[in-house]
Motif scaffolding. Structure first.
Motif, short mmCIF file in Angstrom:
data_model
loop_
_atom_site.label_atom_id
_atom_site.label_comp_id
_atom_site.label_asym_id
_atom_site.label_seq_id
_atom_site.Cartn_x
_atom_site.Cartn_y
_atom_site.Cartn_z
N GLY A 99 -9.18 4.37 -0.09
CA GLY A 99 -10.49 3.99 -0.59
C GLY A 99 -10.38 2.99 -1.73
O GLY A 99 -11.17 2.05 -1.84
N LEU A 100 -9.37 3.20 -2.60
CA LEU A 100 -9.14 2.28 -3.70
C LEU A 100 -8.69 0.91 -3.17
O LEU A 100 -9.18 -0.12 -3.61
N THR A 156 -12.15 10.44 -8.24
CA THR A 156 -13.58 10.64 -8.43
C THR A 156 -14.36 9.43 -7.94
O THR A 156 -15.44 9.55 -7.35
N ARG A 157 -13.79 8.25 -8.16
CA ARG A 157 -14.48 7.01 -7.78
C ARG A 157 -14.22 6.60 -6.33
O ARG A 157 -15.12 6.09 -5.66
N TYR A 158 -13.00 6.81 -5.84
CA TYR A 158 -12.62 6.21 -4.55
C TYR A 158 -12.15 7.21 -3.51
O TYR A 158 -11.73 6.82 -2.43
N TYR A 195 0.83 -1.21 0.00
CA TYR A 195 0.00 0.00 0.00
C TYR A 195 0.86 1.26 0.00
O TYR A 195 0.65 2.18 -0.80
N ASN A 196 1.84 1.32 0.89
CA ASN A 196 2.64 2.54 1.03
C ASN A 196 3.49 2.82 -0.19
O ASN A 196 3.73 3.98 -0.54
N VAL A 213 -10.51 -5.19 -1.05
CA VAL A 213 -10.43 -6.18 0.03
C VAL A 213 -11.59 -6.19 1.02
O VAL A 213 -11.74 -7.14 1.79
N GLU A 214 -12.40 -5.13 1.05
CA GLU A 214 -13.36 -5.01 2.15
C GLU A 214 -14.39 -6.14 2.16
O GLU A 214 -14.78 -6.63 3.24
#
Length: 210
Positions: free
Chosen positions: A53-54, A46-48, A25-26, A59-60
């Motif tokens: 958020g992306l 715009t989406r996330y 991620y980082n 994974v959520e």
């Protein structure tokens, strides 16, 4: 508008998965993800909303499904009659039931292997950075409940303290998810988890029923 952006979201997620797996991620670059997806960073935001958020979009669903599955199983067992709970390590029917439960978890993980790879290996810096610890805390919670509900004297007798209970639950969960960290095949994972389960079952039995 809908036709103009058709397929962009799917491509973004595909490229994001590749970038997060490669760099964590980082270390992942939103600009690289956008370029590989043939769009712009603005399209991602715009989406996330943001980078996390992306990541969460990847994974959520899997994280919630596995966490809920763990908790429902442990909660279900804790609601059984006390005498039945006391036979935890000496009940062939429960042992077979537990093997089926473990197989269901393996199936769930291997149906979405890349998402779980992100959760286990690449989530530092996100709200899922403590994913294994959170699962271990659930295990610890229901282990302590088992001790209380069954009147087991493992803690009051001094055979184990709460810190040891915490360490054992954490060790088990970290060992469990090693199948993902080491890219084991599903068949290898089944053997590993079965052996891990046998080892810990005998250890817990020794503590609870000396």
């Amino acid at each position: 508008m809908a036709n103009r952006v058709e397929g962009v979201t799917e491509k973004l997620l595909e490229c994001a998965m590749q970038e997060f797996l490669a760099n964590g991620y980082n270390g992942a670059s939103m600009r690289t993800i956008a370029e590989n997806a043939g769009t712009t960073p603005r399209s991602i935001y715009t989406r996330y909303e943001d980078k996390e958020g992306l990541f969460c979009a990847l994974v959520e669903k899997q994280a919630k499904e596995l966490t809920d599955f763990f908790e429902q199983h442990m909660q279900g067992y804790s609601q059984r009659p006390v005498e039945e709970q006391r036979e935890l390590f000496h009940d062939e029917e429960f042992e077979n039931e537990h093997k089926g439960y473990m197989q269901s978890i393996i199936d769930l993980m291997y149906d979405s292997f890349d998402a779980f790879k992100l959760l286990i290996c690449c989530a530092e810096g996100t709200k899922y950075g403590r994913f294994i610890e959170d699962i271990a805390e659930l295990d610890e919670k229901y282990t302590l409940k088992y001790i209380e509900d069954t009147g087991n004297d493992v803690i009051s007798s001094g055979r184990a303290g709460k810190l040891l209970i915490h360490q054992l639950c954490s060790s088990y969960m970290y060992g469990f998810f090693e199948v993902i960290r080491h890219d084991m095949s599903k068949e290898e994972a089944q053997v590993h988890i079965s052996q891990l389960q046998d080892f810990f079952s005998h250890g817990w039995d020794k503590l609870f029923n000396p």
